[in-house]
Each structure stands twice: as C-alpha cells, then as structure tokens.
Design a protein around this motif. Sequence first.
Motif, PDB file in Angstrom:
ATOM      1  N   LEU A  13       0.834  -1.200   0.000  1.00  0.00           N
ATOM      2  CA  LEU A  13       0.000   0.000   0.000  1.00  0.00           C
ATOM      3  C   LEU A  13       0.868   1.250   0.000  1.00  0.00           C
ATOM      4  O   LEU A  13       0.641   2.187  -0.775  1.00  0.00           O
ATOM      5  CB  LEU A  13      -0.918  -0.008   1.227  1.00  0.00           C
ATOM      6  CG  LEU A  13      -1.770   1.247   1.430  1.00  0.00           C
ATOM      7  CD1 LEU A  13      -2.700   1.480   0.253  1.00  0.00           C
ATOM      8  CD2 LEU A  13      -2.573   1.133   2.730  1.00  0.00           C
ATOM      9  N   GLN A  14       1.897   1.254   0.843  1.00  0.00           N
ATOM     10  CA  GLN A  14       2.798   2.392   0.912  1.00  0.00           C
ATOM     11  C   GLN A  14       3.515   2.620  -0.419  1.00  0.00           C
ATOM     12  O   GLN A  14       3.604   3.751  -0.912  1.00  0.00           O
ATOM     13  CB  GLN A  14       3.817   2.168   2.029  1.00  0.00           C
ATOM     14  CG  GLN A  14       4.813   3.314   2.190  1.00  0.00           C
ATOM     15  CD  GLN A  14       5.765   3.069   3.349  1.00  0.00           C
ATOM     16  OE1 GLN A  14       5.834   1.964   3.885  1.00  0.00           O
ATOM     17  NE2 GLN A  14       6.489   4.099   3.734  1.00  0.00           N
ATOM     18  N   LEU A  15       3.992   1.549  -1.031  1.00  0.00           N
ATOM     19  CA  LEU A  15       4.756   1.682  -2.276  1.00  0.00           C
ATOM     20  C   LEU A  15       3.883   2.152  -3.428  1.00  0.00           C
ATOM     21  O   LEU A  15       4.318   2.968  -4.255  1.00  0.00           O
ATOM     22  CB  LEU A  15       5.421   0.345  -2.618  1.00  0.00           C
ATOM     23  CG  LEU A  15       6.527  -0.103  -1.661  1.00  0.00           C
ATOM     24  CD1 LEU A  15       7.007  -1.508  -2.004  1.00  0.00           C
ATOM     25  CD2 LEU A  15       7.693   0.890  -1.695  1.00  0.00           C
ATOM     26  N   GLY A  33      -6.769   4.843  -0.205  1.00  0.00           N
ATOM     27  CA  GLY A  33      -6.103   3.570   0.039  1.00  0.00           C
ATOM     28  C   GLY A  33      -6.546   2.981   1.365  1.00  0.00           C
ATOM     29  O   GLY A  33      -6.854   3.724   2.306  1.00  0.00           O
ATOM     30  N   ARG A  34      -6.581   1.646   1.432  1.00  0.00           N
ATOM     31  CA  ARG A  34      -7.001   0.997   2.673  1.00  0.00           C
ATOM     32  C   ARG A  34      -6.495  -0.443   2.702  1.00  0.00           C
ATOM     33  O   ARG A  34      -6.120  -1.016   1.689  1.00  0.00           O
ATOM     34  CB  ARG A  34      -8.528   1.021   2.806  1.00  0.00           C
ATOM     35  CG  ARG A  34      -9.261   0.297   1.655  1.00  0.00           C
ATOM     36  CD  ARG A  34      -9.612  -1.119   2.025  1.00  0.00           C
ATOM     37  NE  ARG A  34     -10.249  -1.879   0.964  1.00  0.00           N
ATOM     38  CZ  ARG A  34      -9.649  -2.821   0.272  1.00  0.00           C
ATOM     39  NH1 ARG A  34      -8.369  -3.075   0.477  1.00  0.00           N
ATOM     40  NH2 ARG A  34     -10.287  -3.521  -0.647  1.00  0.00           N
ATOM     41  N   ILE A  35      -6.475  -1.015   3.922  1.00  0.00           N
ATOM     42  CA  ILE A  35      -6.258  -2.442   4.126  1.00  0.00           C
ATOM     43  C   ILE A  35      -7.617  -3.060   4.434  1.00  0.00           C
ATOM     44  O   ILE A  35      -8.368  -2.549   5.268  1.00  0.00           O
ATOM     45  CB  ILE A  35      -5.288  -2.719   5.297  1.00  0.00           C
ATOM     46  CG1 ILE A  35      -3.919  -2.056   5.034  1.00  0.00           C
ATOM     47  CG2 ILE A  35      -5.124  -4.212   5.517  1.00  0.00           C
ATOM     48  CD1 ILE A  35      -3.131  -2.670   3.902  1.00  0.00           C
ATOM     49  N   LYS A  36      -7.965  -4.161   3.771  1.00  0.00           N
ATOM     50  CA  LYS A  36      -9.283  -4.772   3.957  1.00  0.00           C
ATOM     51  C   LYS A  36      -9.470  -5.179   5.417  1.00  0.00           C
ATOM     52  O   LYS A  36      -8.569  -5.734   6.040  1.00  0.00           O
ATOM     53  CB  LYS A  36      -9.426  -5.992   3.043  1.00  0.00           C
ATOM     54  CG  LYS A  36     -10.848  -6.553   3.004  1.00  0.00           C
ATOM     55  CD  LYS A  36     -10.922  -7.770   2.095  1.00  0.00           C
ATOM     56  CE  LYS A  36     -10.882  -7.438   0.621  1.00  0.00           C
ATOM     57  NZ  LYS A  36     -12.080  -6.723   0.147  1.00  0.00           N
ATOM     58  N   MET A  57      -6.245 -14.172  -2.336  1.00  0.00           N
ATOM     59  CA  MET A  57      -7.016 -12.927  -2.239  1.00  0.00           C
ATOM     60  C   MET A  57      -6.129 -11.762  -2.651  1.00  0.00           C
ATOM     61  O   MET A  57      -5.149 -11.436  -1.971  1.00  0.00           O
ATOM     62  CB  MET A  57      -7.537 -12.744  -0.815  1.00  0.00           C
ATOM     63  CG  MET A  57      -8.607 -11.686  -0.687  1.00  0.00           C
ATOM     64  SD  MET A  57      -9.273 -11.555   1.012  1.00  0.00           S
ATOM     65  CE  MET A  57     -10.054 -13.154   1.205  1.00  0.00           C
ATOM     66  N   ASP A  58      -6.468 -11.143  -3.760  1.00  0.00           N
ATOM     67  CA  ASP A  58      -5.594 -10.117  -4.348  1.00  0.00           C
ATOM     68  C   ASP A  58      -5.864  -8.709  -3.835  1.00  0.00           C
ATOM     69  O   ASP A  58      -5.123  -7.787  -4.186  1.00  0.00           O
ATOM     70  CB  ASP A  58      -5.748 -10.112  -5.874  1.00  0.00           C
ATOM     71  CG  ASP A  58      -5.294 -11.421  -6.504  1.00  0.00           C
ATOM     72  OD1 ASP A  58      -4.209 -11.890  -6.139  1.00  0.00           O
ATOM     73  OD2 ASP A  58      -6.036 -11.966  -7.348  1.00  0.00           O
ATOM     74  N   ASP A  59      -6.922  -8.515  -3.045  1.00  0.00           N
ATOM     75  CA  ASP A  59      -7.288  -7.156  -2.653  1.00  0.00           C
ATOM     76  C   ASP A  59      -7.224  -6.927  -1.148  1.00  0.00           C
ATOM     77  O   ASP A  59      -7.974  -6.120  -0.615  1.00  0.00           O
ATOM     78  CB  ASP A  59      -8.684  -6.817  -3.180  1.00  0.00           C
ATOM     79  CG  ASP A  59      -9.764  -7.746  -2.639  1.00  0.00           C
ATOM     80  OD1 ASP A  59      -9.409  -8.801  -2.084  1.00  0.00           O
ATOM     81  OD2 ASP A  59     -10.954  -7.402  -2.770  1.00  0.00           O
ATOM     82  N   ILE A  60      -6.299  -7.628  -0.458  1.00  0.00           N
ATOM     83  CA  ILE A  60      -6.085  -7.333   0.964  1.00  0.00           C
ATOM     84  C   ILE A  60      -5.724  -5.852   1.106  1.00  0.00           C
ATOM     85  O   ILE A  60      -6.228  -5.155   1.972  1.00  0.00           O
ATOM     86  CB  ILE A  60      -4.966  -8.207   1.549  1.00  0.00           C
ATOM     87  CG1 ILE A  60      -5.329  -9.699   1.467  1.00  0.00           C
ATOM     88  CG2 ILE A  60      -4.676  -7.802   2.999  1.00  0.00           C
ATOM     89  CD1 ILE A  60      -6.431 -10.118   2.385  1.00  0.00           C
ATOM     90  N   ALA A  61      -4.816  -5.389   0.255  1.00  0.00           N
ATOM     91  CA  ALA A  61      -4.497  -3.970   0.175  1.00  0.00           C
ATOM     92  C   ALA A  61      -5.122  -3.426  -1.106  1.00  0.00           C
ATOM     93  O   ALA A  61      -5.102  -4.100  -2.143  1.00  0.00           O
ATOM     94  CB  ALA A  61      -2.982  -3.752   0.158  1.00  0.00           C
ATOM     95  N   GLY A  62      -5.699  -2.238  -1.023  1.00  0.00           N
ATOM     96  CA  GLY A  62      -6.365  -1.710  -2.208  1.00  0.00           C
ATOM     97  C   GLY A  62      -6.368  -0.198  -2.260  1.00  0.00           C
ATOM     98  O   GLY A  62      -6.291   0.481  -1.233  1.00  0.00           O
ATOM     99  N   CYS A  63      -6.445   0.311  -3.479  1.00  0.00           N
ATOM    100  CA  CYS A  63      -6.590   1.743  -3.731  1.00  0.00           C
ATOM    101  C   CYS A  63      -7.755   1.942  -4.695  1.00  0.00           C
ATOM    102  O   CYS A  63      -8.139   1.028  -5.423  1.00  0.00           O
ATOM    103  CB  CYS A  63      -5.323   2.344  -4.339  1.00  0.00           C
ATOM    104  SG  CYS A  63      -3.943   2.508  -3.186  1.00  0.00           S
TER     105      CYS A  63
END
Length: 308
Positions: A13-15, A33-36, A57-63
């Motif tokens: 998420l940071q990167l 941006g968020r973490i699920k 699960m590809d969307d643990i981290a998402g924007c």
Amino acid sequence: MVNFWRNIHRRPLQLLLQELDERGISAEHLVAGRIKKFDTIVDKLTRRNAIANLAAMDDIAGCRIVVPDLGRQAALCDALYEVPECDTAWSDRHDYIGSPKESGYRGRHLLFRYQDPRHGYALPIELQVRTEHQHAWATAVEMYDEVAADRLKFGEGQSQADRFFRRISVVMRQLEERGRVEPSSIRSLDDGTDGLQAALDILRMLSAASQSVYVLGGGKEVAPESYCLVDFDPAEQVVELTEVCPEVALETYFASEDDPDREGHNFVLLRGATLDKLKDLYPNYFGDISRFVTIFNDLIYKNLPAFA
C-alpha cells in the motif's frame, strides 16, 4: 493468520501510494487507500463460491481512483501499465469495461505485485479505476444491500433488484460509449413484471435510507499535498477527518488500525480532499446517496421506454 497477512500488506500500500505521488496521479485525481478489514476478509473466505485461501485474495491492500469519463479511465490505465510492478496479464483479465460482470458491475481493476524482502512473498495490491457513473452504480448497489439486507454485490441478490441494477448498468454503458440509449436492448432484460414500477420502488427505498451522520473536522479543505485520515465509526454514525502530513500519513493510518479503542471503525487514507469530494468517493460513510439517486432518476425519466 489473517492479521499477519493484513499487516504484511502495509508495504505494498505504501509503495503504490508513493508511485502514484511520483507520477503526479495523486495531484490530479482523488486517491483512496485501505487495508481490507478483518471481518470483510472472513466474509469473503466463507461466502458462496469463496476463493480458496488468503494467498489467493488479491485485494487485501487496495486503492481506488474515480475519474470523470471513459477517456480519462483508459488513459490512466495505459499510464499505470508502464509501472514495472504492474501485473498486466491479471489486469487484462479484470477489465470490466470490455467484459462487464454479469451483475452489471463495470470498472478497471489493476494489480501490482511488490516483493516482500522479509518473508519472500510477492504481495499484491489492487487498484480500482472507475468513472463517476460506474462508481455511482457500484455505490448504490452497496447501499441497497445495506438497506435491504441483500447481497447483490456478491451476485446473491433478489431477482427484481438485480434486474433493476443490470438495466441501469446497461443504460450507463450505452450513454458512456455511444451517447444514446437503445430501449429495446434494455427491455430485453425484463421478465414480464412492471420494470418501471420496480425501478421507482427501489429508488424510493434508497432515498428513504439517507440518514444524518455527524462529521468532525470537515470544515476545511485539506491541502493537495497533505493526506486526510478518515475514521468512520458505524456504531455512533460519526465520521472524523484528520489532516496529516505526508511524512507520517501511513504511520498514522496503521496506528489507527491497531488502536484497540477503535475496533470496528473503518479507516481510509485520502490524498488531499474536500468534504464534498470525500462524500462523492465514500457516500456510504455518510448514509447519503442523494446525488446518485438523482443520477438514476434522471436516467430513468429520460429513458422511460427502456423501463416501461
């Protein structure tokens, strides 16, 4: 295990947020941006047709980015395909503009994979790029699910509401792509019931669902170069907005996520946003989808033959 997986997705998420900053995308578009959340992950793992495991699960981290129209959407996605970490093969398969979901959902989902130096995983982060109309549709579906205790978002909803949202999606698609509506193609989604009456009933339900939410710290505009931490407490119906400087934005976000006194809260990190823009991006936090009801009303009344 779930929380371990959530925590190691902080770095992707940071990167990606840094990448969007460096390319000037954050300055031009509102980026969230968020973490699920833990509960959302568990629900996704246990619902019908669930994915196999956390690693899939590809969307643990998402924007998420919302753009004005299809042209901006295509141009932005083309630019993001140039990012070395972009998984173009995965992203091509999740082009819901060329191939909308059966539910009617449209949008572009791009995946980026960042190597985790400590554990050796190639961790994904999903970026959703929607037009304003696509975002309006998706948000209205989420709100309907909340009001009607339904699961349209997951393809498990009631047939009448499902047909309504599929019709609206086709109307929006035709307007975005052709600038006009073909009523016969919309009516082909009918099942013999009164489509117009069903549409009006659902719109009335959504309109009645608007509720008052108390907002703290929403009186001023956040500077474009700063971040805004959104803290939504569903139990108290309170949204708190806090401006944070870029140097400590992610640290503040993660600390809030870890705060035991704010368990059950929803957190989102935004790059520079007015309260109005925030309401456009996350209207479900404010219990107010009046703007989207207005869009749907306008679409229906201008295209009555498609629903009659």
